[in-house]
Enzyme design. Sequence first.
Site, mmCIF file in Angstrom:
data_model
loop_
_atom_site.group_PDB
_atom_site.id
_atom_site.type_symbol
_atom_site.label_atom_id
_atom_site.label_comp_id
_atom_site.label_asym_id
_atom_site.label_seq_id
_atom_site.Cartn_x
_atom_site.Cartn_y
_atom_site.Cartn_z
ATOM 1 N N LYS A 116 -8.838 -10.898 -0.910
ATOM 2 C CA LYS A 116 -7.876 -10.626 -1.685
ATOM 3 C C LYS A 116 -6.985 -11.767 -2.150
ATOM 4 O O LYS A 116 -6.836 -12.801 -1.414
ATOM 5 C CB LYS A 116 -6.870 -9.589 -0.649
ATOM 6 C CG LYS A 116 -6.028 -8.625 -1.477
ATOM 7 C CD LYS A 116 -6.901 -7.465 -1.716
ATOM 8 C CE LYS A 116 -6.049 -6.591 -2.555
ATOM 9 N NZ LYS A 116 -6.986 -5.226 -2.601
ATOM 10 N N PRO A 130 -8.485 -5.868 -10.348
ATOM 11 C CA PRO A 130 -7.051 -5.541 -10.665
ATOM 12 C C PRO A 130 -6.618 -4.975 -9.401
ATOM 13 O O PRO A 130 -7.438 -4.417 -8.618
ATOM 14 C CB PRO A 130 -7.159 -4.024 -11.520
ATOM 15 C CG PRO A 130 -8.534 -4.000 -11.988
ATOM 16 C CD PRO A 130 -9.582 -5.210 -11.160
ATOM 17 N N ASP A 140 8.553 8.969 -6.744
ATOM 18 C CA ASP A 140 8.023 7.635 -7.311
ATOM 19 C C ASP A 140 9.675 6.726 -7.548
ATOM 20 O O ASP A 140 10.542 7.443 -7.686
ATOM 21 C CB ASP A 140 7.408 7.733 -8.699
ATOM 22 C CG ASP A 140 6.913 6.192 -9.051
ATOM 23 O OD1 ASP A 140 5.729 6.183 -8.859
ATOM 24 O OD2 ASP A 140 7.449 5.357 -9.388
HETATM 25 C C1 HCI Z 1 -9.572 -2.179 -3.848
HETATM 26 O O1 HCI Z 1 -10.169 -1.280 -3.720
HETATM 27 O O2 HCI Z 1 -8.512 -2.547 -3.476
HETATM 28 C C2 HCI Z 1 -9.879 -3.166 -5.032
HETATM 29 C C3 HCI Z 1 -11.231 -2.949 -5.487
HETATM 30 C C4 HCI Z 1 -11.982 -4.289 -6.028
HETATM 31 C C5 HCI Z 1 -13.338 -4.135 -5.820
HETATM 32 C C6 HCI Z 1 -13.895 -5.468 -6.094
HETATM 33 C C7 HCI Z 1 -13.111 -6.557 -6.818
HETATM 34 C C8 HCI Z 1 -11.910 -6.476 -6.815
HETATM 35 C C9 HCI Z 1 -11.203 -5.226 -6.628
#
Ligand code: HCI
Length: 359
Positions: free
Chosen positions: A80, A119, A208
Amino acid sequence: MSIEQVISEWEGQVGCVGFDHETGAFFSIAIHSRALGPAAGGTRAMRYAGFDEALRDATRLAGAMTLKMAIAGLPMGGGKSVIALPAPRNELSEATWRRILEVHAENLATLAGQYWTGPDVGTSAADMDVLHERSGGFAFGRTEAAGGPGSSAPETAHGVHVAIHAAIREAGFDDLEGRRVLVQGLGAVGYDLAARVAADGARVIATDLDAARCERARRELGAEIIEGDAVLATPCDVFAPCATGGVITAGVAAELPARVIAGAANNVLDAPSTADALARRRIVFAPDFVANGGGGIHLVGREVLGWSPDEVAAHVEGIGTTLSEVFELARHDGVSTERAARMLAQQRFEAPIAAPAAP
Ligand code: HCI
């Protein structure tokens, strides 16, 4: 929490940390695991109380990505990116945001494919176009115009919808007709989910921070709008957290007036053990890294595995089967659904299904 504490409490690596003096943005890329393939996970860009908080978010979210990929049977690891912004995203100038994306793209290029982004909160498919181009290709989820598969939000919402149906069956009711579904957060995923459950005949309750989104849900979906601070005290059949993580603490778990929890937010529980308190109250919890896997299935399915949109949708439907296995295992072993899902992810981690080579 200090940075020393953040790092010593997890098992992954931090691939890149940097501060950009020109924009005042802080960058971190956490790589939790590459055992099943290159690490993947979105880029989150938002305000944080401090760099330690940003890094803590990156590490926890990267860990969740490892579980999400493993349990979905995808040939990727968990990672991440977190960018701590110098001001709220909507107050940044175009030039500042562009510069932030360029610095992040350079970090991605440095990691040279050990980590692929996509994203997340605060970033869009259009931002992925920039990151993909400037990093040398290490971003999933570009716009269709740029040759990507487009937003992952609809398939994420699809998966959460499937998860809600699996969880209500476990809770002893078959459909949502007349049931109260509380959606916390009406972003791209939360709104889509609210529309899906409204189409099932549910009574939508929503909240929200953005008044315009609430107004739209009231007008288009007949949603009852509540204040954010009333969420955890409002009786409902299904609570669908689709905003920030950590909403279910031990205190909340002891009191929450809901029968089912299934939503799109990552890391809904403040700690895995909080699920024990939910289990004691017979609240059916669909672990978030199972329920919200649709986005990853869409991105990795389309871009790594070459799936068609129909194949992606079929795999997203599989979230229901996985959850049934999780519920069965939890009942059989007398453990929480969170614990059962982690056990199942671990099994898949140790015996990865054969899949085409990752990028
Ligand atoms: C997510 O599910 O939080 C992000 C999904 C995702 C999968 C692969 C690359 C970037 C984001």
